[in-house]
Design an enzyme around this catalytic site. Sequence first.
Site, PDB file in Angstrom:
ATOM      1  N   ASN A   2      56.088  74.085  -5.263  1.00 40.76           N
ATOM      2  CA  ASN A   2      55.814  75.326  -5.970  1.00 40.76           C
ATOM      3  C   ASN A   2      57.015  75.680  -6.826  1.00 40.76           C
ATOM      4  O   ASN A   2      58.121  75.859  -6.299  1.00 40.76           O
ATOM      5  CB  ASN A   2      55.573  76.461  -4.978  1.00 40.76           C
ATOM      6  N   GLU A  23      52.886  69.587  -2.160  1.00 36.54           N
ATOM      7  CA  GLU A  23      53.157  70.040  -3.529  1.00 36.54           C
ATOM      8  C   GLU A  23      54.543  70.670  -3.596  1.00 36.54           C
ATOM      9  O   GLU A  23      55.148  70.967  -2.572  1.00 36.54           O
ATOM     10  CB  GLU A  23      52.119  71.070  -3.955  1.00 36.54           C
ATOM     11  N   SER A  51      56.380  82.026  -2.402  1.00 38.36           N
ATOM     12  CA  SER A  51      56.351  83.247  -1.604  1.00 38.36           C
ATOM     13  C   SER A  51      56.907  83.064  -0.196  1.00 38.36           C
ATOM     14  O   SER A  51      57.206  81.965   0.234  1.00 38.36           O
ATOM     15  CB  SER A  51      54.925  83.784  -1.537  1.00 38.36           C
ATOM     16  N   LYS A  76      41.083  66.832  -6.266  1.00 38.39           N
ATOM     17  CA  LYS A  76      41.643  68.145  -6.594  1.00 38.39           C
ATOM     18  C   LYS A  76      41.453  68.438  -8.072  1.00 38.39           C
ATOM     19  O   LYS A  76      41.961  67.700  -8.912  1.00 38.39           O
ATOM     20  CB  LYS A  76      43.135  68.177  -6.267  1.00 38.39           C
ATOM     21  N   ARG A 133      53.945  77.378   8.169  1.00 34.44           N
ATOM     22  CA  ARG A 133      52.654  78.055   8.223  1.00 34.44           C
ATOM     23  C   ARG A 133      51.732  77.271   9.134  1.00 34.44           C
ATOM     24  O   ARG A 133      51.708  76.041   9.093  1.00 34.44           O
ATOM     25  CB  ARG A 133      52.042  78.165   6.825  1.00 34.44           C
ATOM     26  N   LYS A 143      49.757  70.138 -10.854  1.00 32.97           N
ATOM     27  CA  LYS A 143      49.156  69.035 -10.117  1.00 32.97           C
ATOM     28  C   LYS A 143      49.101  67.744 -10.942  1.00 32.97           C
ATOM     29  O   LYS A 143      49.313  66.650 -10.443  1.00 32.97           O
ATOM     30  CB  LYS A 143      47.734  69.464  -9.740  1.00 32.97           C
ATOM     31  N   ARG A 190      59.615  75.917  -3.669  1.00 35.05           N
ATOM     32  CA  ARG A 190      59.315  75.597  -2.272  1.00 35.05           C
ATOM     33  C   ARG A 190      58.479  74.333  -2.248  1.00 35.05           C
ATOM     34  O   ARG A 190      57.413  74.259  -2.859  1.00 35.05           O
ATOM     35  CB  ARG A 190      58.548  76.724  -1.581  1.00 35.05           C
ATOM     36  N   GLU A 238      42.072  75.417 -10.079  1.00 37.15           N
ATOM     37  CA  GLU A 238      41.967  75.699  -8.651  1.00 37.15           C
ATOM     38  C   GLU A 238      41.495  77.114  -8.390  1.00 37.15           C
ATOM     39  O   GLU A 238      41.297  77.890  -9.296  1.00 37.15           O
ATOM     40  CB  GLU A 238      43.323  75.484  -7.984  1.00 37.15           C
ATOM     41  N   GLY A 239      41.355  77.438  -7.134  1.00 34.50           N
ATOM     42  CA  GLY A 239      41.097  78.817  -6.758  1.00 34.50           C
ATOM     43  C   GLY A 239      39.682  79.086  -6.315  1.00 34.50           C
ATOM     44  O   GLY A 239      38.923  79.720  -7.014  1.00 34.50           O
TER      45      GLY A 239
END
Lengths: 565, 565
Positions: free
Chosen positions: A236, A234, A241, A454, A541, A399, A218, A458-459
């Site tokens: 994915n 980005e 999902s 970035k 989204r 990334k 995606r 991450e997270g």
Amino acid sequence: MGVRYSSLSLCSPTHQNHQSFRLATFTCDTKQKSNFSFYPTDKDRIFNTHYRRVSLFAITQFSICGLHSRIGNLKCGRVKEMETRQGIATKEALNLQSVDQDLVQKMVYDALVWSSLHGLVVGDRSVQRSGKVPGVGLVHAPFALLPVSFPESHFREACELAPIFNELVDRVSLDGKFLQESLSRTKKVDPFTSRLLDIHSKMLELNKKEDIRLGLHRSDYMLDEQTKSLLQIEVNTISSSFSGLSCLVSELHRSLLIHYGERLGLDSKKVPGNSAVIQFAEAMAKAWTEYNNARALVLVVVQSEEHNMYDQHWLSSVLKERHNVTTIRKTLAEIDAEGELLPDGTLLVGGQVIAVVYFRAGYAPTDYPSESEWRARLLMEQSSAVKCPSISYHLAGTKKIQQELAKPNVLESRFLDNKEDIAKVRKCFAGLWSLDDSEIVSKAIENPELYVMKPQREGGGNNIYGEDVKETLLRLKKDGTDEDAAYILMQRIFPSVSLTFLMRDGICHKDHAISELGIYGAYLRIKEKVIMNEQSGYLMRTKVASSNEGGVAAGFAVLDSLYLT
Amino acid sequence: MGVRYSSLSLCSPTHQNHQSFRLATFTCDTKQKSNFSFYPTDKDRIFNTHYRRVSLFAITQFSICGLHSRIGNLKCGRVKEMETRQGIATKEALNLQSVDQDLVQKMVYDALVWSSLHGLVVGDRSVQRSGKVPGVGLVHAPFALLPVSFPESHFREACELAPIFNELVDRVSLDGKFLQESLSRTKKVDPFTSRLLDIHSKMLELNKKEDIRLGLHRSDYMLDEQTKSLLQIEVNTISSSFSGLSCLVSELHRSLLIHYGERLGLDSKKVPGNSAVIQFAEAMAKAWTEYNNARALVLVVVQSEEHNMYDQHWLSSVLKERHNVTTIRKTLAEIDAEGELLPDGTLLVGGQVIAVVYFRAGYAPTDYPSESEWRARLLMEQSSAVKCPSISYHLAGTKKIQQELAKPNVLESRFLDNKEDIAKVRKCFAGLWSLDDSEIVSKAIENPELYVMKPQREGGGNNIYGEDVKETLLRLKKDGTDEDAAYILMQRIFPSVSLTFLMRDGICHKDHAISELGIYGAYLRIKEKVIMNEQSGYLMRTKVASSNEGGVAAGFAVLDSLYLT
């Protein structure tokens, strides 16, 4: 650690002259992909960014928002309206301010009912067992009440990019040297990427070939308000999902417009059809067929707790009902315990042959709490099962690779031949730079508000914005260590803000929001033969872009669809 | 008060010689329609009886179970198995004892997922707002994992009865004198029935004609194990629930058998198709069409809190999607506040014309906490809107009328012409008697275990069984008051018990259970012209029949479908 959000986006010629932004006008300044503090469910959160910063000034003014304070979730009324801010430009097909309150209430009710009857649901985190046992603790998935306006030309542009990115990911994945070299410095500072690279190295040593290559990607975009250009956030390549739920939101919006469109002045036909889940299932079924073992199963690699399980179940359900292909769900730890590799490379899990491994876990460091999970990942990688994704597909979506591909001439010399394709890809690239580019570092120190830093890891709100960009860059420059390899710099994108009804937990919030478009792509290749390479539906989204004076506001994201203008 | 469970069942010739039961063998002794202690949601509970008493002895033994203690809900494991009792006869298509545990777990998981994706859901009582706001606090509806075996001949018999009962209800409803006279003694001791009769009297005085008569009924049956006969429990003429969810359970079972039938030795085609909700919606849409006002709505009269709302929403959803008919949902109090009657009889609610009033509330005394609700009921009854049901349809379904119709020659002389129809109806009637039948009262005192005493006022375990029947009858005889008019006597039915997997709250319970078959009937008549008179799908409900030594056990009921044998 840190290959959570796979990205593929380069320094675009359009944005080489990023200085021009200084004079530009912005409507909304978003953090691209800042993250949560805990990994396991991030991938299936509706937005990867939790906090976004919004210009509070009129759109013709430029504002720097450097504060980072986190504010608790919005308090909600039945239909909650944030104070309206003057000057925010919305070119909407529908002016929500003019919609009759009674009509909104009716649509809200109908939409909630529709979601419940049609499986547009998630596990409710406030209910125990809802992430483990299906059928209990269900709540409607968060969704926008009405689709967001989106220019048809940009939607087409994004759709046309899907097969090109599908092909690009495949080509990058085959260039083991490129992957290893590009990630060599990251490897030193990011243990998670390092482990992935180790598996990749082993496969290179074994000269392991993936004859059947399945990609369910995606690619995410935002529409930059100022430049009116579609910019990629980005790609994915693992665990893309919402293929299941996004189709339902499109259907919900069509259904609402069929019934209320006349009163709203909207036409249901302008919500594009969305068959993401059907196309993903078809691609998976074809890969399963190519594996050629009628008794083999599709293995869905899952987290032990998954509140977005119904999105995943939709895919399994379509696989079963339309293709008679059975899925089993296992955690990495379970696969380690029950998995077995036959001498011919056949993967057995619990004694059953696995034709396709579909990852809905394994993208985050927290998915590997012990060596057990890494053993499982390696076991699957070594097998002859079709991996979705293989380790090289996974790495191709990091990334750092996104940034490496952004370097001049990389695309052209190594991966793409067709000039039109190259131009299309370049056009959607936001600016993306390594920190060893001293010219850019200087520019970013000068105008930090135009960049996002970035980290590969991450997270959890690790992205750096505004004045913090400046400070961090100055510190790294001074330290002179390898730490700079843990970051990339990305151009900040400023999408337009529009008034939106956001539905969460049965409550309708009226607020200003920004949207991100995801285009699904399905790719299946058997050696030299491309079996499938197509755009496969979409995901919109939308996220609250509200803000307090001068700072950052907590927001929330909802699933959405689009209304072509 | 008490016209909660509408019933229509007569003293059948077969069972006039009820003494024969003394020598009979019984498998399970059920309370027919004992009730809960609170009304508002009873109608939509899966079984109207909460507690059933089960013979613990072998089927060739006869047992009297007179105790009434209530035991808390069963504690549940993942797949919970009650101890098996020897001697319980089950002629099942499938021997559940032999089913592989792994296979059960797979089916359980698939079934829970299926329910979540396909709207087989209810509001979870443990979650706040789940009975008020759609989309929140959802949980799968309780269901049986596999359909219950049922003889095809008896199923056909029940289906064939549907149009006859549809017609019978209509004819009884037209005989105002019969309704008033039959209920005259009940009126004295039951204030709820009395209020309904007052409305009915007013309509008679006004000479109010219902030209468009819509009936959406459900006739409930049990299969008596000893006599192998299908015996009617009651006909529901108001708020016949589960037309929406029952279709889904049939689909779920078909889906499971398509995937697992081979391993179970079961054929999915033996689960009869079930389109209850489609047929009910069609009948409603036709009534709406006959009302002939394109802007008019269907009014669903609801309780303020409704955990079974999705069953109701399915019907509204089909009405909307297939027939473009819009429903609104209002409580009786809201209708009192917003309702208005135009001089020509047009019913307006909130300024909108109502074509059809569909009651999913109003059947229980607790639905009328004040005069406001009675005003609303009267207002609707006076209007020209199609009432489903009208006051006379409602009364035609009361227990007392059921018993009055059971008297010799009543059917024949007043309501039915066709001898075959009469024979069919008689055949399904369980024994039903008034307490002024001294011969039966004597017999019941002698053998109380063969009877149930049903009060007109229902709702909360008011039915009387076993030794209590004897004691109550002796007391009433001694008192000599009108109180006996509050009761009727009914033959007790002993259905067969079979091992069942019952799913509730994500947990599978393996237990012995009994089943009750409901056959939906849709009827629409415009003056002399019958537009629709058909059997319209079915509902199977299955209930735990477990017991502790010598007493009553708590059980729970699930939605089910049937497997024809």
